[in-house]
Scaffold this active site. Structure first.
Site, PDB file in Angstrom:
ATOM      1  N   THR A  20       0.759  -1.410  -0.004  1.00 14.74           N
ATOM      2  CA  THR A  20      -0.108  -0.036  -0.008  1.00 14.74           C
ATOM      3  C   THR A  20       0.977   1.199   0.040  1.00 14.74           C
ATOM      4  O   THR A  20       0.651   2.303  -0.704  1.00 14.74           O
ATOM      5  CB  THR A  20      -0.988   0.073   1.316  1.00 14.74           C
ATOM      6  OG1 THR A  20      -1.757  -1.016   1.366  1.00 14.74           O
ATOM      7  CG2 THR A  20      -1.788   1.389   1.339  1.00 14.74           C
ATOM      8  N   ASP A  63       1.980  -6.678  -4.506  1.00 14.73           N
ATOM      9  CA  ASP A  63       0.822  -6.748  -3.105  1.00 14.73           C
ATOM     10  C   ASP A  63       1.444  -7.881  -2.521  1.00 14.73           C
ATOM     11  O   ASP A  63       1.797  -9.080  -3.158  1.00 14.73           O
ATOM     12  CB  ASP A  63      -0.688  -6.803  -3.602  1.00 14.73           C
ATOM     13  CG  ASP A  63      -1.538  -6.874  -2.451  1.00 14.73           C
ATOM     14  OD1 ASP A  63      -2.506  -6.011  -2.430  1.00 14.73           O
ATOM     15  OD2 ASP A  63      -1.438  -7.788  -1.731  1.00 14.73           O
ATOM     16  N   CYS A 280      -4.339 -19.141  20.115  1.00 15.79           N
ATOM     17  CA  CYS A 280      -4.672 -17.639  21.217  1.00 15.79           C
ATOM     18  C   CYS A 280      -3.565 -16.844  20.737  1.00 15.79           C
ATOM     19  O   CYS A 280      -2.323 -17.011  20.311  1.00 15.79           O
ATOM     20  CB  CYS A 280      -4.098 -18.114  22.789  1.00 15.79           C
ATOM     21  SG  CYS A 280      -5.363 -19.058  23.328  1.00 15.79           S
TER      22      CYS A 280
HETATM   23  N1  ASP Z   1      -2.473  -5.555   0.362  1.00 15.59           N
HETATM   24  C1  ASP Z   1      -1.348  -4.810   0.951  1.00 15.59           C
HETATM   25  C2  ASP Z   1      -0.042  -5.535   0.780  1.00 15.59           C
HETATM   26  O1  ASP Z   1      -0.079  -6.260   1.750  1.00 15.59           O
HETATM   27  C3  ASP Z   1      -1.851  -4.286   2.070  1.00 15.59           C
HETATM   28  C4  ASP Z   1      -0.870  -3.120   2.602  1.00 15.59           C
HETATM   29  O2  ASP Z   1       0.284  -2.746   2.197  1.00 15.59           O
HETATM   30  O3  ASP Z   1      -1.123  -2.624   3.666  1.00 15.59           O
HETATM   31  O4  ASP Z   1       0.514  -5.524   0.113  1.00 15.59           O
END
Ligand code: ASP
Length: 352
Positions: A20, A63, A280
């Site tokens: 992201t 991603d 847990c």
């Molecule tokens: N889907 C993204 C990833 O893990 C989410 C993120 O970067 O926060 O590449």
């Protein structure tokens, strides 16, 4: 390709893998990774740090849901190739599987003496409210080792520095996306970055050794009330399976019904190693505390102590991948602490 910035004292290599933090929206509104240079557009402040930063990116940026052991090896190779040239490394990574990558890297780098800090963000850097800015700046500061050199693979996220192989993603929404339930954070970033030195791993004495093999032929079986014999048998009968992690209840408990224990015995008789990890978030497996774990202990299931599922998966793949002809060694090391991943002393006999 490397982007060079002004020369100053300490040197950090920033490695972009995707996630992201460097994403943009396509026409449909879905987030997709984009190229490294955009990070500098979004963060001109990077030119003003008091240490030298070089940056590079993996050939393919992803991603992190597409993460594989091959990508872990690519990240490790980038670090290994430049190990002597930098004081520390920051890996920009998607949050979804960041805890797996941090755990994998911790096992791959034996006798690590330099900080490897993973970070990312919940909102893309280009967005006004992005948490990425602070995460990157703090991660770089920590990786520069100007205040303290941390010989560990860590995750920095929203003011906390966690041991990588103790971390878990806990929120798909909050900026505070990670937690480390069984080990305190190693540092907190407020007005200054406060390190808890007594919690940080001591400097290793041996020479750095980087191992990049992983054996993917493992499975995770998460128990739930009502799980059927068919499902358990289908998993233990997976062709060529080498290792199985059972996510058990509470302090490592599982059904005591005979079909369940028989299925595990069948797996063990084929040489499949079985590790017991609790569902847990906090606390540890304690085999034999309840009758519901006595049979598993008796037949040779290994207790995972307080390991996270992310560390368990990567540790099992790592050990099976690097010691393929020595199941006894893999079994023994699964129950020991290799890189601070479980609450147990590390000593020479734990050494792979
Ligand atoms: N889907 C993204 C990833 O893990 C989410 C993120 O970067 O926060 O590449």
């Amino acid at each position: 390709m490397m982007h060079q910035m002004e020369t100053r004292h300490n040197k950090v290599l920033l490695i972009y893998t995707g996630g992201t933090i460097g994403m943009v929206q396509d026409e449909s509104g879905a987030l997709q990774p984009f190229a490294m240079e955009r990070i500098y557009d979004a963060l001109p402040l990077l030119h003003r740090t008091e240490y030298h930063i070089d940056s590079c990116q993996l050939e393919k940026i992803i991603d992190s849901s597409n993460m594989t052991p091959e990508f872990w090896a690519d990240i490790a190779t980038k670090i290994e190739e430049h190990y002597d040239d930098y004081d520390g490394f920051v890996v920009l990574h998607g949050t979804d599987t960041m805890a797996y990558t941090a755990s994998a890297l911790s096992f791959m780098f034996k006798n690590l003496t330099k900080p490897i800090v993973l970070t990312g963000s919940q909102l893309p850097l280009g967005m006004l409210r992005s948490d990425g800015r602070e995460n990157i700046i703090c991660a770089l500061e920590i990786a520069s080792g100007r205040q303290l050199q941390i010989p560990e693979v860590t995750i920095f996220f929203e003011s906390h520095l966690y041991r990588g192989n103790r971390s878990t993603k806990v929120s798909a929404e909050n900026f505070d996306a990670f937690s480390s339930f069984n080990y305190p954070s190693l540092a907190t970033a407020g007005i200054k970055i406060s390190y808890k030195e007594h919690l940080i791993m001591p400097f290793p004495e041996g020479k750095l050794k980087v191992r990049k093999k992983f054996d993917r032929r493992i499975a995770v079986l998460k128990l739930f009330p009502g799980i059927t014999p068919e499902v358990v048998r289908a998993i233990v009968r997976t062709p060529d399976l080498q290792g199985l992690i059972i996510e058990t209840f509470g302090s490592g408990n599982a059904p005591t019904e005979s079909w369940f224990i028989e299925a595990l015995e069948e797996a063990l008789s084929k040489g499949i190693l079985i590790l017991n990890v609790t569902q847990c978030k906090a606390g540890a497996v304690q085999m034999r505390q309840y009758q519901a774990s006595c049979d598993m202990d008796r037949i040779g299931v290994i207790g995972g102590h307080d390991i996270t599922i992310e560390a368990a998966v990567t540790k099992m793949m790592y050990l099976l991948g690097n010691f393929p002809n020595d199941k006894d060694k893999v079994r023994d090391r699964l129950g020991k602490c290799l890189r601070g991943e479980i609450s147990m002393d590390i000593n020479d006999s734990n050494d792979e």
